[in-house]
Design an enzyme around this catalytic site. Sequence first.
Site, PDB file in Angstrom:
ATOM      1  N   GLU A  69      -6.013  -3.560  -0.255  1.00 29.94           N
ATOM      2  CA  GLU A  69      -6.316  -4.645   0.682  1.00 29.94           C
ATOM      3  C   GLU A  69      -7.510  -5.481   0.242  1.00 29.94           C
ATOM      4  OE1 GLU A  69      -5.602  -1.539   1.427  1.00 29.94           O
ATOM      5  OE2 GLU A  69      -4.415  -1.368   3.268  1.00 29.94           O
ATOM      6  N   TRP A 111     -19.411  17.639  10.294  1.00 32.15           N
ATOM      7  CA  TRP A 111     -18.442  17.134   9.332  1.00 32.15           C
ATOM      8  C   TRP A 111     -18.678  17.753   7.959  1.00 32.15           C
ATOM      9  CZ3 TRP A 111     -16.918  11.314   9.879  1.00 32.15           C
ATOM     10  CH2 TRP A 111     -16.560  11.069  11.207  1.00 32.15           C
ATOM     11  N   THR A 171       0.870  -1.178   0.000  1.00 34.34           N
ATOM     12  CA  THR A 171       0.000   0.000   0.000  1.00 34.34           C
ATOM     13  C   THR A 171       0.903   1.223   0.000  1.00 34.34           C
ATOM     14  OG1 THR A 171      -0.041   0.163   2.381  1.00 34.34           O
ATOM     15  CG2 THR A 171      -1.737  -1.196   1.379  1.00 34.34           C
ATOM     16  N   LYS A 189     -13.646  18.693  10.245  1.00 30.18           N
ATOM     17  CA  LYS A 189     -14.595  18.847  11.345  1.00 30.18           C
ATOM     18  C   LYS A 189     -14.701  20.319  11.689  1.00 30.18           C
ATOM     19  CE  LYS A 189     -14.102  14.245  13.061  1.00 30.18           C
ATOM     20  NZ  LYS A 189     -12.776  13.642  12.993  1.00 30.18           N
TER      21      LYS A 189
HETATM   22  P1  ADP Z   1      -3.553   3.383  -1.460  1.00 31.29           P
HETATM   23  O1  ADP Z   1      -2.571   2.289  -1.473  1.00 31.29           O
HETATM   24  O2  ADP Z   1      -3.146   4.706  -2.005  1.00 31.29           O
HETATM   25  O3  ADP Z   1      -4.420   3.470  -0.232  1.00 31.29           O
HETATM   26  P2  ADP Z   1      -5.697   2.151  -2.642  1.00 31.29           P
HETATM   27  O4  ADP Z   1      -5.990   1.967  -4.075  1.00 31.29           O
HETATM   28  O5  ADP Z   1      -5.632   0.975  -1.770  1.00 31.29           O
HETATM   29  O6  ADP Z   1      -4.418   2.920  -2.646  1.00 31.29           O
HETATM   30  O7  ADP Z   1      -6.646   3.246  -2.046  1.00 31.29           O
HETATM   31  C1  ADP Z   1      -7.841   2.902  -1.465  1.00 31.29           C
HETATM   32  C2  ADP Z   1      -8.555   4.141  -1.072  1.00 31.29           C
HETATM   33  O8  ADP Z   1      -8.762   5.001  -2.205  1.00 31.29           O
HETATM   34  C3  ADP Z   1      -9.938   3.867  -0.570  1.00 31.29           C
HETATM   35  O9  ADP Z   1      -9.924   3.478   0.779  1.00 31.29           O
HETATM   36  C4  ADP Z   1     -10.620   5.204  -0.788  1.00 31.29           C
HETATM   37  O10 ADP Z   1     -10.331   6.125   0.221  1.00 31.29           O
HETATM   38  C5  ADP Z   1      -9.989   5.694  -2.058  1.00 31.29           C
HETATM   39  N1  ADP Z   1     -10.865   5.386  -3.187  1.00 31.29           N
HETATM   40  C6  ADP Z   1     -10.778   4.361  -4.049  1.00 31.29           C
HETATM   41  N2  ADP Z   1     -11.755   4.430  -4.971  1.00 31.29           N
HETATM   42  C7  ADP Z   1     -12.493   5.514  -4.674  1.00 31.29           C
HETATM   43  C8  ADP Z   1     -13.661   6.127  -5.238  1.00 31.29           C
HETATM   44  N3  ADP Z   1     -14.264   5.654  -6.321  1.00 31.29           N
HETATM   45  N4  ADP Z   1     -14.141   7.237  -4.640  1.00 31.29           N
HETATM   46  C9  ADP Z   1     -13.542   7.751  -3.543  1.00 31.29           C
HETATM   47  N5  ADP Z   1     -12.450   7.237  -2.975  1.00 31.29           N
HETATM   48  C10 ADP Z   1     -11.931   6.130  -3.528  1.00 31.29           C
END
Ligand code: ADP
Length: 548
Positions: A332, A450, A187, A445
């Site tokens: 994940e 929020w 990640t 916040k």
């Molecule tokens: P990183 O390794 O940068 O976390 P990920 O691809 O695992 O990359 O990122 C996952 C996160 O990306 C999600 O938990 C969410 O916050 C954000 N995310 C993914 N797709 C979307 C979406 N369609 N809209 C909003 N947020 C998104």
Amino acid sequence: MLGQMQSQPLLISALIVHAERHHASGEIISRRVEGDIHRSSWGQVARRARQVARAIDATGLPFGSRVATLAWNGYRHLELYFGVSGTGRVLHTLNPRLHPEQLVWIVNHAEDSALCFDMTFLPLVQAVAAKCPTVKHWVALCDADKLPADSGIPGLTSYEAWIGGHSDAAYNWPEFDENSASSMCYTSGTTGNPKAALYSHRSTLLHAYGAALPDALGCSARDSILPVVPMFHVNAWGLPYSAAAVGCKLVFPGPALDGKSVYELIENEKVTMAAGVPTVWQMLLGHMQQNNLRFSTLKRTVIGGSACPPAMINAFNDTYGVEVLHAWGMTEMSPLGTVCTLKNAQTQLPPEEQLKVRLKQGRAVYGVDMKIVDDEGRELPWDGKSFGDLLVRGPWIIASYYKGEGGDPLRYDEHGKGWFPTGDVATIDPDGFMQITDRSKDVIKSGGEWISSIDVENIAMAHPAVAMAACIGMKHPKWDERPIVVVVKKPGASVTREELLAFYEGKTAKWQIPDDVVFVDAIPLGATGKMQKMTLRQQLKDYALPTA
Ligand code: ADP
């Protein structure tokens, strides 16, 4: 009593065996690092995956050894996907956009034994090789005659020479426990060291089935699919595996992700579906707008990784007649969680109402269960209003990180079932459409209420002069935090702070309108094309909110 059906382990090797047997002539097209277009087929990929398998067997690397790649989307990378995992070694896709020191850290943490890289990354590999003592085999993804004479990398061999020494004849892919590790991805680690998701053959195959479903990514043998999303990030959303299962044509963009190159590939290769993050589509749409272009074959784009701004959905839909599938997932989660495909009820809604639904991240793909909970872990109603921490569970969602880093990540319910906390805050409506209101760490916040940074950004993005917008919270003596919006203007376009703030009037509650607009030349993007708000906050550390 046990069922009496065949019990074959779900293994990645079966995907390539199937693709060759049933779709041998299915095309695999790649724009190469060299700039030319390379034409291959599922049959050829399968033959060369067998050569990869034999080449790896010849190294004597034990079962489970990590074989890393540092590569763009292309046919050689695809061959490694099947050749490496198929033998029981673990394919570790490295993200070349990471800082070299981060890469070194990751290679050492993963204890990679081999590293295969595209020639674009030769300088990067030269800079880090000496610091990666576990790597015993260095392979450059090129022809033998393209290998530099004196690279300084010990024992460097070319991919073509490496696999060329081995037969492509029938290979007896080993059978082993389907829960064995198949591939891994770190990640981006916005907090602390990066942690790795270690996928299994079983999780990968189940994800491949799930992702191919009509209401998910909807992959079929009649499709020509362009994964712009990198194969080094969560296996290009699993598309290579789903593609092998259905036998569709695959089109790989290599390193050329600019609007012009992507557009040409879509048109020349009759692409029907393309998948990527919003920043890539921004470049494509910009190019098309400037040159007054249209698509002739593209039917749908899967957009995920960050929230898809409404302006983008509208542009694709209204101007170009392309359906946007807004999708959400995480490293994940292999990564697919939800896809926004409508049910009958939503298709009957007027266009403005439909757009509101399409903006949501969508419905859970079968295989993923989800719920939202409050701070005490109590489940919240699916009323489209209540928002809380989004938790997920399912057979392609991690149970723990590689090497147990960070301890047990799951939260357990009253029945002892483990749920993975996504770090996202979301609502779920009565029809099961989930909408992310924010990343829990990005939520603002203000006076106990929020504010969704995504909402604030979406409004700015709808302004014709705005190319990119990031909303962040700034410390405020009275309200705790107040939002500001950091904006990159489109080239040649002009908008003032006052005009943009006025643009918010009537589009959101007054207290949700940002306190200020900060214009910048660029917003820092992370290794997967997402806005890096942490870095942005550091860049603005001397910024002070207007006092009025
Ligand atoms: P990183 O390794 O940068 O976390 P990920 O691809 O695992 O990359 O990122 C996952 C996160 O990306 C999600 O938990 C969410 O916050 C954000 N995310 C993914 N797709 C979307 C979406 N369609 N809209 C909003 N947020 C998104």
